[in-house]
Design an enzyme around this catalytic site. Sequence first.
Site, mmCIF file in Angstrom:
data_model
loop_
_atom_site.group_PDB
_atom_site.id
_atom_site.type_symbol
_atom_site.label_atom_id
_atom_site.label_comp_id
_atom_site.label_asym_id
_atom_site.label_seq_id
_atom_site.Cartn_x
_atom_site.Cartn_y
_atom_site.Cartn_z
ATOM 1 N N GLU A 104 92.338 137.551 67.015
ATOM 2 C CA GLU A 104 93.390 138.295 67.730
ATOM 3 C C GLU A 104 94.241 139.095 66.748
ATOM 4 O O GLU A 104 95.462 138.908 66.650
ATOM 5 C CB GLU A 104 94.266 137.361 68.565
ATOM 6 N N GLU B 234 87.718 134.318 75.054
ATOM 7 C CA GLU B 234 88.497 133.134 75.422
ATOM 8 C C GLU B 234 88.902 133.296 76.880
ATOM 9 O O GLU B 234 89.709 134.169 77.208
ATOM 10 C CB GLU B 234 89.760 133.009 74.558
HETATM 11 C C1 GAL Z 1 94.729 132.596 71.765
HETATM 12 C C2 GAL Z 1 94.135 132.361 70.394
HETATM 13 C C3 GAL Z 1 93.501 130.999 70.275
HETATM 14 C C4 GAL Z 1 94.413 129.969 70.827
HETATM 15 C C5 GAL Z 1 94.768 130.293 72.261
HETATM 16 C C6 GAL Z 1 95.690 129.268 72.885
HETATM 17 O O1 GAL Z 1 95.687 133.584 71.723
HETATM 18 O O2 GAL Z 1 93.166 133.328 70.082
HETATM 19 O O3 GAL Z 1 93.220 130.741 68.924
HETATM 20 O O4 GAL Z 1 95.540 129.930 70.031
HETATM 21 O O5 GAL Z 1 95.422 131.523 72.294
HETATM 22 O O6 GAL Z 1 96.961 129.258 72.366
#
Ligand code: GAL
EC number: 3.2.1.23
Length: 665
Positions: free
Chosen positions: A146, A307
Amino acid sequence: MQPNIQFGVDYYPEHWPQSRWETDFAMMQDMGIDVVRLGEFSWFKLEPADGQFDFGWLDDVLALAAKHDIHAVLGTPTAAPPAWLIAQHPDIQPVDREGRTRYFGGRHHDCQSNPIYRDYIARFVRTYAQHFGKNPTVIGWQVDNELGNSHGGLCYCKYCQRHFQKWLREKYQTIENLNDNWGTAFWSQGYQDFSQIQAPKITVTGENPSEMLDWKECHSDLINEFHAYQAKIIRQYSPDRFITHNMMGFSPVVSYYDLGRQLDFASHDQYPSGHFLADQNSFRGDRCAAELDFIRGVKQQSFWIMEQQTTITGWEVMGRLPKPGQIPLWSMQSVAHGADAIVYFRWRSSALGTEQYWHGILPHSGIPGRAYREIRHFMRQTKPLLKEINGTVPRAKVGIVFSYPQDYAIDIQPQHPDMTYVDTLMTYYKALYRRNVAVDFIQDTADFSQYELVIAPLQYLMTPALADRYAAYVQAGGQLVLTMRTGVKEANNLCMTDAALPGKTLGQVLGLTVPEYDCLRDVDVVIDWAGQQYTGTHWADLIEPTTAEPLATYGSEFYTGTPAITKNQYGQGTAYYVGTELTDALADRLVAGLPTVAAETIATPAEVEIVHRDTAAKRYYFVLNHTGEQQNITIPAGWQAYFSDQDSGHLAPYSYQVFTEEQTN
Ligand code: GAL
């Protein structure tokens, strides 16, 4: 290079004993998982001491993955430099706007321009890519994580300051040129030399808007260069693998258009009810849809979700628990807007660290529960569908222009305290969403002629070339919507002075000038549209038409009766101007009258969304019920149910149905 993969999980084997890994992979295989993303925060485990690499455990993980027919995407762990590195070189830690060092203990405790850090990164990534780059289980890469996240406050250290000076020198060549472009005659801000320029830390009062715009652009370029620095090494040692990146929708730190040019395909992290949202109960289906459409627009192609939310999320506090059906529904929304693969975050809720409450498919106990059952069912049901539509996108007739410099400039000077670039874009997007009209987000350099209708809100920074492109588009028959605050500034964020707003060319295209404007502080304005009353907010342009005809007029304030929204024939096309910020009902009224929107509208109950993807032979319609009640739609003739048990048009709460239609043209 986008492989035909449908489902995955973000997996952190380093959080669990090795004895558990085989069970995890067996369960993943049974569930239908094709890919795991690994390693993006594992630097300490992979290089436990300076120059001592330990890749054996990850070799074992990859071997187990292969045994269970699962591929891997490897992340470079540069968002989490280890403690030994920070102890040796504390300078790597970033400095915030107040001049404070941000220390080790979380993540992203790094400065992306620090030369020593770059050397460590180069050595790590080279060794890592050399070792794993040709492993047949590894199909792709993600650089860092990110990018832009947690660097929202940017870094203001001496290296970033030097980097900024260099960037400015390249852009302006001479200090006189910079002084002119920054308007440094104001408040005695002139510079004699680039070395006098600071990273813009907090000031006593006010900031130079031109300097701030360059700072944001410079930082976006730095992050892109940080990515390129690693990607180049990966491509050298790991040919024929893809590189993607997990983006964050409308995040305003780094230009995803620039980043996208480095990638084989874009990816996105989708958390419809992330714990960070202040309002956990209001409808967000439209915003989620827009972010997905935007990510599709980064390369104008289908993408991955790297994700996808699996259940309740949280760090120190938590969000609401998704209702039964919502997780599959949100997954299907990602697919509907162009995702080819869904990677769920995360496989199992972590017992460790900050994200203990950002739950995974499996709970802490490892005992499969509702999230597991719902996701497994979704995967089994939709895998053939995802294979069929892999690589497809919708054919949209409406384009909304999204521009990073406009976003940056409005952020620097919102003008009205509640005005943001994305919120203004969303007023138009939401009105189209309520009509189920497909939208592409496009760059202001896109070929507008591919769209019947282009909506370009807040074209605040204007160049003659861009004004000419809009003019040519309308001249040739396009429908164009422009808004308040168009043509206010030049690209350097200095005010335009050569003509009344919105500038000579656009003034002709729109058939009007805007000699005055009113910032609607603590007051709204009445908008009168053919006898019906609506509300405009934040802003009121006082419009003097030359050839434009008013569609709506102001119904309050001293400018009552003067035009608020106008329409002008120009060449073969039509240019609309909106002088105020639209509230929902007013946006509905406006878009409903645009010919393309009228033709493309599909009526559904509120919060029931229809979106499509197109193959040459078929259009796939996704009907998404975001409400907690049953909803009914009438299935048009010619639509075939894709799933045999879903041909009714009666949608249970938080559910979806999919239909296909033969393409006729
Ligand atoms: C995203 C990030 C992950 C994890 C997730 C939950 O922004 O890419 O590594 O941190 O949020 O907090």
